[in-house]
Design an enzyme around this catalytic site. Structure first.
Site, mmCIF file in Angstrom:
data_model
loop_
_atom_site.group_PDB
_atom_site.id
_atom_site.type_symbol
_atom_site.label_atom_id
_atom_site.label_comp_id
_atom_site.label_asym_id
_atom_site.label_seq_id
_atom_site.Cartn_x
_atom_site.Cartn_y
_atom_site.Cartn_z
ATOM 1 N N HIS A 99 0.816 -1.213 0.000
ATOM 2 C CA HIS A 99 0.000 0.000 0.000
ATOM 3 C C HIS A 99 0.852 1.266 0.000
ATOM 4 C CE1 HIS A 99 0.417 -0.085 4.515
ATOM 5 N NE2 HIS A 99 0.393 1.215 4.353
ATOM 6 N N ASP B 208 0.351 -7.574 1.531
ATOM 7 C CA ASP B 208 0.822 -6.190 1.685
ATOM 8 C C ASP B 208 2.348 -6.107 1.687
ATOM 9 O OD1 ASP B 208 0.325 -3.488 1.775
ATOM 10 O OD2 ASP B 208 0.275 -3.389 3.959
ATOM 11 N N SER C 187 4.536 2.719 7.773
ATOM 12 C CA SER C 187 4.292 1.497 7.016
ATOM 13 C C SER C 187 5.538 1.074 6.252
ATOM 14 C CB SER C 187 3.153 1.706 6.017
ATOM 15 O OG SER C 187 1.928 1.823 6.679
ATOM 16 N N THR D 93 2.957 -2.929 9.296
ATOM 17 C CA THR D 93 1.982 -2.763 8.221
ATOM 18 C C THR D 93 0.684 -2.104 8.625
ATOM 19 O OG1 THR D 93 0.881 -3.934 6.414
ATOM 20 C CG2 THR D 93 0.921 -5.051 8.528
ATOM 21 N N ALA D 94 0.198 -2.269 9.866
ATOM 22 C CA ALA D 94 -1.142 -1.768 10.183
ATOM 23 C C ALA D 94 -1.282 -1.501 11.669
ATOM 24 C CB ALA D 94 -2.210 -2.772 9.739
ATOM 25 N N GLY E 110 -8.156 -27.951 -2.949
ATOM 26 C CA GLY E 110 -9.175 -28.455 -3.871
ATOM 27 C C GLY E 110 -10.429 -28.917 -3.163
#
Length: 479
Positions: A129, A159, A233, A249-250, A292
């Protein structure tokens, strides 16, 4: 910083902070009276440096470690041209004259942080981001140099992004395996809050393996009691040896960024960041795996019918023929309760684990079957990421379908996104558009590409797609 709309906002742009408190207590001092003043140190004149030793005891300091780390942490600045609506676009006088107002552009600038992980090649780790949509990326080093960066690749679902700068007299932070981290370990973060310049904060590991946070893609976060500020960030989260154990990151804040830090920050573990980085450098993309299978959450009714002691897990609803799950012996009705030692509370948790594990390697599944615990080890195979409409059905010729980004799935969305439409194609003439979200096919739910492909195994005489376009739901008949 980008707030994600929800009751408790997750604010993307993070760094970890807090205070590392170190207590040095002499064995011969009494601790019985909490009001007893500490032993007096030698007086220090104003303006003079702090002493390195007090009464023979060295003062703890992170400075020696940070002298090695901070040269490798960089400030990242991006520029992007953004089209904006001209206020004269609907002017009736211009329309009367047959004129149109020219579109306008503005230059959007943003800032973030990054960390050099390879001094020889000039590779810098940061967040997706931070560089998303950027036309120009520049990097400012701790020594003041500003360099133009080359975009290598990014992965929105974790991210993680990789850029490269000229490898000339660079310093790097060594990457170590974050799997050895423990709750309570001290950590230190370096970043660029508010564009002020390089800033150091510290804290502890508050939790490991955090997931289930809406809007943040695949999740296996390090949580820390961070001093959180916008602009950090992509910055470095290091241990007390100066080794990279995470990429910030957050942050979490119910009141939004204006409310300030409440001590909940998240970092991408270095083990995950390194895996994604290697794939981006080698191929430019990230390959994800699948077992799957289709699964559902275990409801109280299912738990009672299956005689389960614990009402958790992902119950297998269907197993695709020839899939890794089928080859390992997984059956419909099995309940997956753990994968590679990680607890599985429901289908979302299993999907998250699938997306984070490397392709081509076995996954150890703990399965409850007929009241007994069974262990299976399917090998993840690559997941579909895009499909050409012409290979599915002639009526879809000219359309390309892509998997929905995981960050949108974490917000509760499901379906398949239309990634491209060839002008004048059959799909275009039917009215299909780029960014349409296909959620149903002939009134059957479509959750992913594999589901869309299975639905079209037998080409039906009529084809009606259930779409979400611009926030509105509708149906479109394909001819």
């Amino acid at each position: 910083m980008r707030p994600i709309p929800q009751f408790a906002s997750i604010l993307v742009a993070a760094v970890v902070g807090g205070l590392v408190a170190v207590a040095c207590v002499r064995n011969d001092e009494s601790l019985s009276d909490p009001l007893v003043a500490p032993a007096r140190a030698a007086p220090v004149a104003m303006g003079s440096p702090l002493p390195a030793v007090v009464e023979g005891q060295p003062l703890p300091s992170l400075a020696p470690m940070l002298e090695r780390v901070t040269p490798a942490v960089v400030n990242i600045y991006t520029r992007q041209r953004v089209r904006v609506r001209n206020p004269l676009a609907d002017d009736p006088f211009l329309r009367m004259l047959g004129l149109r107002a020219l579109p306008q552009e503005r230059v959007a600038q943003s800032l973030g942080s990054g960390v050099i992980v390879d001094a020889q090649q000039g590779y810098v780790l940061t967040n997706h981001h931070v560089v998303e949509g950027a036309e120009e990326v520049s990097v400012t080093l701790a020594d003041g140099r500003t360099l133009e960066a080359e975009f290598i690749g990014s992965d929105p679902d974790t991210d993680v992004a990789v850029i490269r700068i000229p490898a000339d007299h660079l310093d790097a932070v060594p990457l170590v395996d974050s799997n050895s981290l423990r709750v309570g370990d001290f950590v230190v973060a370096v970043g660029n809050p508010f564009g002020l310049g390089q800033t150091v904060t510290s804290g502890i590991v508050s939790a490991l393996g955090r997931s289930g946070i809406r809007g943040l893609g695949y999740q296996n976060f390090i949580q820390t009691d961070a001093s959180i500020n916008p602009g950090n960030s992509g910055g470095a989260l290091v241990n007390l040896r100066g080794e990279l154990i995470g990429v910030n990151t957050a942050i979490f804040n119910p009141g939004g960024s204006r409310e300030g830090n409440i001590g909940i920050g998240f970092a991408i573990p270095s083990a995950l960041a390194a895996e994604v980085m290697n794939q981006l450098i080698e191929t430019g993309t990230v390959q994800r795996g699948t077992l799957g299978i289709q699964t559902h959450d275990v409801t109280p009714e299912m738990a009672e019918a299956l005689d389960l002691d614990d009402r958790r897990g992902a119950i297998v609803a269907a197993v695709r023929e020839g899939s890794p799950a089928a080859e390992s012996g997984l059956r419909s009705g099995d309940v997956i309760v753990s994968a590679n030692g990680q607890r599985v509370d429901g289908m979302a948790a299993l999907h998250n684990i699938e997306g984070l594990l490397p392709v081509g390697k076995p996954v150890v599944l703990e399965v409850v079957r007929d009241g007994e615990t069974v262990t299976l080890s399917p090998i993840l195979q690559p997941r579909l990421t895009e499909l050409d409409g012409a290979r599915l059905d002639p009526r879809l010729s000219g359309a390309r379908f892509v998997e929905l980004d995981e960050r949108y799935r974490q917000q509760g969305l499901a379906g398949v996104r239309v990634g491209a439409i060839e002008p004048g194609s059959r799909a275009a003439r039917s009215g299909l558009r780029v960014d349409d979200l296909v959620v149903r096919f002939n009134r059957r739910d479509v959750t992913d590409l594999d589901g869309l492909r299975r639905a079209l195994d037998t080409q039906p005489p009529q084809m009606v797609l259930g779409l979400v376009r611009g926030g509105r739901a509708g149906e479109l008949a394909m001819r």
